[in-house]
Scaffold this motif. Sequence first.
Motif, mmCIF file in Angstrom:
data_model
loop_
_atom_site.group_PDB
_atom_site.id
_atom_site.type_symbol
_atom_site.label_atom_id
_atom_site.label_comp_id
_atom_site.label_asym_id
_atom_site.label_seq_id
_atom_site.Cartn_x
_atom_site.Cartn_y
_atom_site.Cartn_z
ATOM 1 N N ARG A 1 0.845 -1.208 0.000
ATOM 2 C CA ARG A 1 0.000 0.000 0.000
ATOM 3 C C ARG A 1 0.873 1.247 0.000
ATOM 4 O O ARG A 1 0.603 2.203 -0.708
ATOM 5 N N LEU A 2 1.938 1.227 0.795
ATOM 6 C CA LEU A 2 2.849 2.363 0.864
ATOM 7 C C LEU A 2 3.563 2.584 -0.476
ATOM 8 O O LEU A 2 3.741 3.717 -0.919
ATOM 9 N N GLY A 3 3.951 1.482 -1.135
ATOM 10 C CA GLY A 3 4.671 1.569 -2.395
ATOM 11 C C GLY A 3 3.773 1.716 -3.612
ATOM 12 O O GLY A 3 4.264 1.763 -4.739
ATOM 13 N N GLY A 4 2.473 1.747 -3.405
ATOM 14 C CA GLY A 4 1.553 1.909 -4.529
ATOM 15 C C GLY A 4 1.481 0.694 -5.421
ATOM 16 O O GLY A 4 1.166 0.803 -6.593
ATOM 17 N N GLY A 5 1.756 -0.471 -4.864
ATOM 18 C CA GLY A 5 1.672 -1.698 -5.645
ATOM 19 C C GLY A 5 2.700 -2.705 -5.176
ATOM 20 O O GLY A 5 3.569 -2.401 -4.361
ATOM 21 N N CYS A 6 2.578 -3.903 -5.703
ATOM 22 C CA CYS A 6 3.471 -4.988 -5.299
ATOM 23 C C CYS A 6 4.540 -5.227 -6.367
ATOM 24 O O CYS A 6 4.528 -4.616 -7.431
ATOM 25 N N THR A 7 5.433 -6.141 -6.081
ATOM 26 C CA THR A 7 6.514 -6.438 -7.016
ATOM 27 C C THR A 7 5.984 -6.940 -8.344
ATOM 28 O O THR A 7 6.547 -6.623 -9.397
ATOM 29 N N SER A 8 4.910 -7.717 -8.325
ATOM 30 C CA SER A 8 4.371 -8.217 -9.593
ATOM 31 C C SER A 8 3.772 -7.086 -10.417
ATOM 32 O O SER A 8 3.991 -7.012 -11.626
ATOM 33 N N GLY A 9 3.022 -6.217 -9.785
ATOM 34 C CA GLY A 9 2.424 -5.105 -10.519
ATOM 35 C C GLY A 9 3.466 -4.161 -11.080
ATOM 36 O O GLY A 9 3.415 -3.764 -12.243
ATOM 37 N N HIS A 10 4.437 -3.796 -10.249
ATOM 38 C CA HIS A 10 5.494 -2.881 -10.705
ATOM 39 C C HIS A 10 6.469 -3.586 -11.654
ATOM 40 O O HIS A 10 6.797 -3.071 -12.717
ATOM 41 N N GLY A 11 6.937 -4.765 -11.247
ATOM 42 C CA GLY A 11 7.993 -5.442 -11.996
ATOM 43 C C GLY A 11 7.567 -6.021 -13.326
ATOM 44 O O GLY A 11 8.316 -5.973 -14.302
ATOM 45 N N ILE A 12 6.390 -6.565 -13.380
ATOM 46 C CA ILE A 12 5.952 -7.205 -14.617
ATOM 47 C C ILE A 12 5.200 -6.222 -15.502
ATOM 48 O O ILE A 12 5.524 -6.031 -16.666
ATOM 49 N N CYS A 13 4.190 -5.597 -14.948
ATOM 50 C CA CYS A 13 3.328 -4.734 -15.759
ATOM 51 C C CYS A 13 3.831 -3.298 -15.825
ATOM 52 O O CYS A 13 3.804 -2.686 -16.890
ATOM 53 N N GLY A 14 4.266 -2.764 -14.703
ATOM 54 C CA GLY A 14 4.693 -1.362 -14.678
ATOM 55 C C GLY A 14 5.913 -1.098 -15.526
ATOM 56 O O GLY A 14 5.965 -0.126 -16.278
ATOM 57 N N VAL A 15 6.907 -1.964 -15.422
ATOM 58 C CA VAL A 15 8.122 -1.787 -16.220
ATOM 59 C C VAL A 15 7.795 -1.958 -17.706
ATOM 60 O O VAL A 15 8.287 -1.206 -18.543
ATOM 61 N N ALA A 16 6.931 -2.921 -18.030
ATOM 62 C CA ALA A 16 6.550 -3.138 -19.430
ATOM 63 C C ALA A 16 5.835 -1.920 -20.012
ATOM 64 O O ALA A 16 5.958 -1.634 -21.201
ATOM 65 N N ARG A 17 5.119 -1.182 -19.163
ATOM 66 C CA ARG A 17 4.415 0.024 -19.616
ATOM 67 C C ARG A 17 5.282 1.278 -19.475
ATOM 68 O O ARG A 17 4.832 2.379 -19.734
ATOM 69 N N LEU A 18 6.531 1.094 -19.031
ATOM 70 C CA LEU A 18 7.479 2.189 -18.792
ATOM 71 C C LEU A 18 6.931 3.207 -17.795
ATOM 72 O O LEU A 18 7.164 4.413 -17.917
ATOM 73 N N SER A 19 6.238 2.703 -16.781
ATOM 74 C CA SER A 19 5.708 3.558 -15.726
ATOM 75 C C SER A 19 6.878 4.142 -14.924
ATOM 76 O O SER A 19 7.705 3.386 -14.396
ATOM 77 N N PRO A 20 6.969 5.470 -14.812
ATOM 78 C CA PRO A 20 8.074 6.064 -14.043
ATOM 79 C C PRO A 20 8.116 5.561 -12.595
ATOM 80 O O PRO A 20 9.193 5.300 -12.068
ATOM 81 N N ARG A 21 6.948 5.424 -11.980
ATOM 82 C CA ARG A 21 6.900 4.938 -10.598
ATOM 83 C C ARG A 21 7.469 3.527 -10.502
ATOM 84 O O ARG A 21 8.226 3.208 -9.592
ATOM 85 N N SER A 22 7.145 2.676 -11.475
ATOM 86 C CA SER A 22 7.657 1.312 -11.470
ATOM 87 C C SER A 22 9.141 1.253 -11.790
ATOM 88 O O SER A 22 9.866 0.416 -11.242
ATOM 89 N N LEU A 23 9.594 2.131 -12.671
ATOM 90 C CA LEU A 23 11.014 2.159 -13.017
ATOM 91 C C LEU A 23 11.878 2.582 -11.834
ATOM 92 O O LEU A 23 13.076 2.283 -11.794
ATOM 93 N N VAL A 24 11.289 3.251 -10.864
ATOM 94 C CA VAL A 24 11.989 3.590 -9.624
ATOM 95 C C VAL A 24 11.790 2.473 -8.595
ATOM 96 O O VAL A 24 12.732 2.064 -7.916
#
Length: 142
Positions: A95-118
Amino acid sequence: MSNFTPWSALYGGILIGLASLWLMATLGRIAGISGITYSLLPPKAGDALWRVAFVIGLPLGACLWSFWHGHAHATSHAPAWQLALAGLLVGMGTRLGGGCTSGHGICGVARLSPRSLVAVPVFMATAMLTVALIRHVFGSTP
């Protein structure tokens, strides 16, 4: 001792990627476990069925793999209270990070989400630091 199996890791990664792509292409949703689970309570009309299927499918898939291959064993030497506390801390962290490793690592990075890239390098650095501390400073191995 490492039990790394590159082929099963590759196949698993491909399946996770395809499942994430399918969920995004068909429903326009991100396959982040914490977000999917969090949005189950309270359920929204027309939105709960796929979420329930996704959450049930995670342990069901592991059970089917174990049934077919007979060698998947999940064990823990930690007491139940430590596992519960760890789960609570992981939930708070997602909740603090705005998502989990799967959401950020798999989907966020694939979408080039700045939040996920950090977030992903922070996750990885934290994991590496934790392992280094546990193994080399505290002298413990799993």
